[in-house]
Design a protein around this motif. Structure first.
Motif, PDB file in Angstrom:
ATOM      1  N   TYR A 108     -11.459   3.688 -10.562  1.00  0.00           N
ATOM      2  CA  TYR A 108     -12.762   4.322 -10.659  1.00  0.00           C
ATOM      3  C   TYR A 108     -13.595   3.850  -9.487  1.00  0.00           C
ATOM      4  O   TYR A 108     -13.681   2.645  -9.255  1.00  0.00           O
ATOM      5  N   VAL A 109     -14.173   4.742  -8.709  1.00  0.00           N
ATOM      6  CA  VAL A 109     -15.020   4.354  -7.580  1.00  0.00           C
ATOM      7  C   VAL A 109     -16.416   4.915  -7.813  1.00  0.00           C
ATOM      8  O   VAL A 109     -16.572   6.112  -8.066  1.00  0.00           O
ATOM      9  N   VAL A 110     -17.412   4.056  -7.741  1.00  0.00           N
ATOM     10  CA  VAL A 110     -18.794   4.476  -7.945  1.00  0.00           C
ATOM     11  C   VAL A 110     -19.441   4.766  -6.589  1.00  0.00           C
ATOM     12  O   VAL A 110     -19.341   3.962  -5.660  1.00  0.00           O
ATOM     13  N   LYS A 111     -20.083   5.950  -6.486  1.00  0.00           N
ATOM     14  CA  LYS A 111     -20.804   6.322  -5.258  1.00  0.00           C
ATOM     15  C   LYS A 111     -22.126   5.568  -5.217  1.00  0.00           C
ATOM     16  O   LYS A 111     -22.709   5.344  -6.264  1.00  0.00           O
ATOM     17  N   PRO A 112     -22.633   5.241  -4.071  1.00  0.00           N
ATOM     18  CA  PRO A 112     -21.972   5.369  -2.767  1.00  0.00           C
ATOM     19  C   PRO A 112     -20.951   4.254  -2.587  1.00  0.00           C
ATOM     20  O   PRO A 112     -21.070   3.183  -3.167  1.00  0.00           O
ATOM     21  N   PHE A 113     -19.924   4.500  -1.779  1.00  0.00           N
ATOM     22  CA  PHE A 113     -18.904   3.497  -1.497  1.00  0.00           C
ATOM     23  C   PHE A 113     -18.589   3.553  -0.011  1.00  0.00           C
ATOM     24  O   PHE A 113     -18.950   4.497   0.672  1.00  0.00           O
ATOM     25  N   ASN A 114     -17.900   2.510   0.467  1.00  0.00           N
ATOM     26  CA  ASN A 114     -17.498   2.510   1.874  1.00  0.00           C
ATOM     27  C   ASN A 114     -15.974   2.482   1.970  1.00  0.00           C
ATOM     28  O   ASN A 114     -15.289   2.425   0.945  1.00  0.00           O
ATOM     29  N   SER A 115     -15.464   2.520   3.174  1.00  0.00           N
ATOM     30  CA  SER A 115     -14.013   2.597   3.359  1.00  0.00           C
ATOM     31  C   SER A 115     -13.313   1.359   2.798  1.00  0.00           C
ATOM     32  O   SER A 115     -12.232   1.464   2.238  1.00  0.00           O
ATOM     33  N   GLN A 116     -13.950   0.182   2.903  1.00  0.00           N
ATOM     34  CA  GLN A 116     -13.337  -1.037   2.375  1.00  0.00           C
ATOM     35  C   GLN A 116     -13.208  -0.973   0.853  1.00  0.00           C
ATOM     36  O   GLN A 116     -12.214  -1.412   0.300  1.00  0.00           O
ATOM     37  N   MET A 176       0.850  -1.185   0.000  1.00  0.00           N
ATOM     38  CA  MET A 176       0.000   0.000   0.000  1.00  0.00           C
ATOM     39  C   MET A 176       0.891   1.242   0.000  1.00  0.00           C
ATOM     40  O   MET A 176       2.056   1.182   0.345  1.00  0.00           O
ATOM     41  N   PHE A 177       0.306   2.360  -0.345  1.00  0.00           N
ATOM     42  CA  PHE A 177       1.047   3.615  -0.396  1.00  0.00           C
ATOM     43  C   PHE A 177       1.609   3.949   0.994  1.00  0.00           C
ATOM     44  O   PHE A 177       0.954   3.689   2.005  1.00  0.00           O
ATOM     45  N   PRO A 178       2.814   4.541   1.053  1.00  0.00           N
ATOM     46  CA  PRO A 178       3.373   4.924   2.362  1.00  0.00           C
ATOM     47  C   PRO A 178       2.451   5.924   3.075  1.00  0.00           C
ATOM     48  O   PRO A 178       1.751   6.698   2.419  1.00  0.00           O
ATOM     49  N   ASN A 179       2.475   5.930   4.404  1.00  0.00           N
ATOM     50  CA  ASN A 179       1.622   6.837   5.188  1.00  0.00           C
ATOM     51  C   ASN A 179       1.930   8.305   4.934  1.00  0.00           C
ATOM     52  O   ASN A 179       1.122   9.167   5.232  1.00  0.00           O
ATOM     53  N   THR A 180       3.105   8.585   4.377  1.00  0.00           N
ATOM     54  CA  THR A 180       3.498   9.974   4.094  1.00  0.00           C
ATOM     55  C   THR A 180       2.974  10.466   2.743  1.00  0.00           C
ATOM     56  O   THR A 180       3.197  11.622   2.385  1.00  0.00           O
ATOM     57  N   THR A 181       2.290   9.608   1.993  1.00  0.00           N
ATOM     58  CA  THR A 181       1.776   9.960   0.669  1.00  0.00           C
ATOM     59  C   THR A 181       0.941  11.236   0.742  1.00  0.00           C
ATOM     60  O   THR A 181       0.092  11.384   1.613  1.00  0.00           O
ATOM     61  N   LYS A 182       1.195  12.144  -0.196  1.00  0.00           N
ATOM     62  CA  LYS A 182       0.470  13.419  -0.251  1.00  0.00           C
ATOM     63  C   LYS A 182      -0.723  13.281  -1.202  1.00  0.00           C
ATOM     64  O   LYS A 182      -0.557  13.029  -2.390  1.00  0.00           O
ATOM     65  N   PHE A 183      -1.923  13.458  -0.647  1.00  0.00           N
ATOM     66  CA  PHE A 183      -3.163  13.302  -1.396  1.00  0.00           C
ATOM     67  C   PHE A 183      -3.796  14.654  -1.721  1.00  0.00           C
ATOM     68  O   PHE A 183      -3.681  15.598  -0.939  1.00  0.00           O
ATOM     69  N   LEU A 184      -4.501  14.696  -2.847  1.00  0.00           N
ATOM     70  CA  LEU A 184      -5.367  15.835  -3.172  1.00  0.00           C
ATOM     71  C   LEU A 184      -6.752  15.258  -3.453  1.00  0.00           C
ATOM     72  O   LEU A 184      -6.910  14.378  -4.301  1.00  0.00           O
ATOM     73  N   ILE A 185      -7.736  15.762  -2.709  1.00  0.00           N
ATOM     74  CA  ILE A 185      -9.131  15.366  -2.916  1.00  0.00           C
ATOM     75  C   ILE A 185      -9.825  16.524  -3.619  1.00  0.00           C
ATOM     76  O   ILE A 185      -9.798  17.657  -3.127  1.00  0.00           O
ATOM     77  N   LEU A 245     -12.939   1.794  -1.004  1.00  0.00           N
ATOM     78  CA  LEU A 245     -11.876   2.758  -1.330  1.00  0.00           C
ATOM     79  C   LEU A 245     -10.507   2.137  -1.058  1.00  0.00           C
ATOM     80  O   LEU A 245      -9.598   2.246  -1.885  1.00  0.00           O
ATOM     81  N   LYS A 246     -10.367   1.461   0.062  1.00  0.00           N
ATOM     82  CA  LYS A 246      -9.093   0.822   0.414  1.00  0.00           C
ATOM     83  C   LYS A 246      -8.721  -0.219  -0.648  1.00  0.00           C
ATOM     84  O   LYS A 246      -7.571  -0.284  -1.107  1.00  0.00           O
ATOM     85  N   GLY A 247      -9.687  -1.034  -1.055  1.00  0.00           N
ATOM     86  CA  GLY A 247      -9.444  -2.054  -2.074  1.00  0.00           C
ATOM     87  C   GLY A 247      -8.989  -1.448  -3.390  1.00  0.00           C
ATOM     88  O   GLY A 247      -8.060  -1.942  -4.034  1.00  0.00           O
ATOM     89  N   LYS A 248      -9.642  -0.366  -3.789  1.00  0.00           N
ATOM     90  CA  LYS A 248      -9.270   0.309  -5.036  1.00  0.00           C
ATOM     91  C   LYS A 248      -7.861   0.900  -4.920  1.00  0.00           C
ATOM     92  O   LYS A 248      -7.064   0.820  -5.854  1.00  0.00           O
ATOM     93  N   MET A 249      -7.553   1.485  -3.752  1.00  0.00           N
ATOM     94  CA  MET A 249      -6.218   2.051  -3.543  1.00  0.00           C
ATOM     95  C   MET A 249      -5.143   0.971  -3.586  1.00  0.00           C
ATOM     96  O   MET A 249      -4.059   1.191  -4.129  1.00  0.00           O
ATOM     97  N   GLU A 250      -5.450  -0.203  -3.044  1.00  0.00           N
ATOM     98  CA  GLU A 250      -4.499  -1.315  -3.093  1.00  0.00           C
ATOM     99  C   GLU A 250      -4.238  -1.749  -4.533  1.00  0.00           C
ATOM    100  O   GLU A 250      -3.103  -2.038  -4.911  1.00  0.00           O
ATOM    101  N   ARG A 251      -5.301  -1.763  -5.341  1.00  0.00           N
ATOM    102  CA  ARG A 251      -5.130  -2.104  -6.766  1.00  0.00           C
ATOM    103  C   ARG A 251      -4.281  -1.064  -7.483  1.00  0.00           C
ATOM    104  O   ARG A 251      -3.419  -1.407  -8.289  1.00  0.00           O
ATOM    105  N   VAL A 252      -4.536   0.215  -7.186  1.00  0.00           N
ATOM    106  CA  VAL A 252      -3.754   1.293  -7.806  1.00  0.00           C
ATOM    107  C   VAL A 252      -2.291   1.167  -7.379  1.00  0.00           C
ATOM    108  O   VAL A 252      -1.387   1.315  -8.197  1.00  0.00           O
ATOM    109  N   TRP A 253      -2.049   0.875  -6.088  1.00  0.00           N
ATOM    110  CA  TRP A 253      -0.680   0.729  -5.592  1.00  0.00           C
ATOM    111  C   TRP A 253       0.032  -0.414  -6.329  1.00  0.00           C
ATOM    112  O   TRP A 253       1.179  -0.280  -6.743  1.00  0.00           O
TER     113      TRP A 253
END
Length: 139
Positions: A111-119, A1-10, A121-129
């Protein structure tokens, strides 16, 4: 997964949605998170952060926004060699095949379709990583 220091823009025109995503990122251990309310605001922020030597390392953007849509922000980022490799996730209520194809063609990381939950988003981020880190090794 991305390091905890990763800089995000929402990037999202609804402050509530930005808060929800920020909360999920916080639960995952990410605290270096900034926000923009649309693509028009975000693009200069992305450029300025890069020029300052502190680039965003992951962009999460809504698709439907006034000013500049998320898909246009994605295309602008992918067209610029400075941001081409930056992971970029689109969040949207649109689940139509043509939108998914357009985003894929433009180079979206996921790509995340609303509505979504934390799991979700986490799963999608793991795939991106996984994709991103494999791409970094290949480069």
């Amino acid at each position: 997964m991305f390091p905890n220091t990763t800089k995000f823009l929402i990037v999202d025109d609804f402050s509530t949605m930005r808060k929800i995503i920020k909360k999920v990122l916080s639960e995952l251990g990410y605290t270096n998170v900034e926000e923009a309310d649309d693509g028009k605001t975000a693009l200069p922020m992305i450029q300025a952060a890069h020029d300052a030597g502190k680039p965003y390392e992951f962009i999460i953007s809504d698709w439907n926004m006034p000013g500049m849509q998320g898909i246009d922000l994605l295309k602008a980022c992918k067209a610029d060699p400075r941001f081409k490799a930056t992971p970029f996730m689109l969040v949207t209520a649109e689940s139509e095949q043509k939108h998914i194809l357009e985003a894929a063609k433009a180079g979206v990381s996921d790509y995340v379709v609303k509505p979504f939950n934390s799991q979700t988003l986490k799963g999608k981020m793991e795939r991106v990583w996984a994709k991103h880190s494999a791409g970094q090794k290949a480069a």
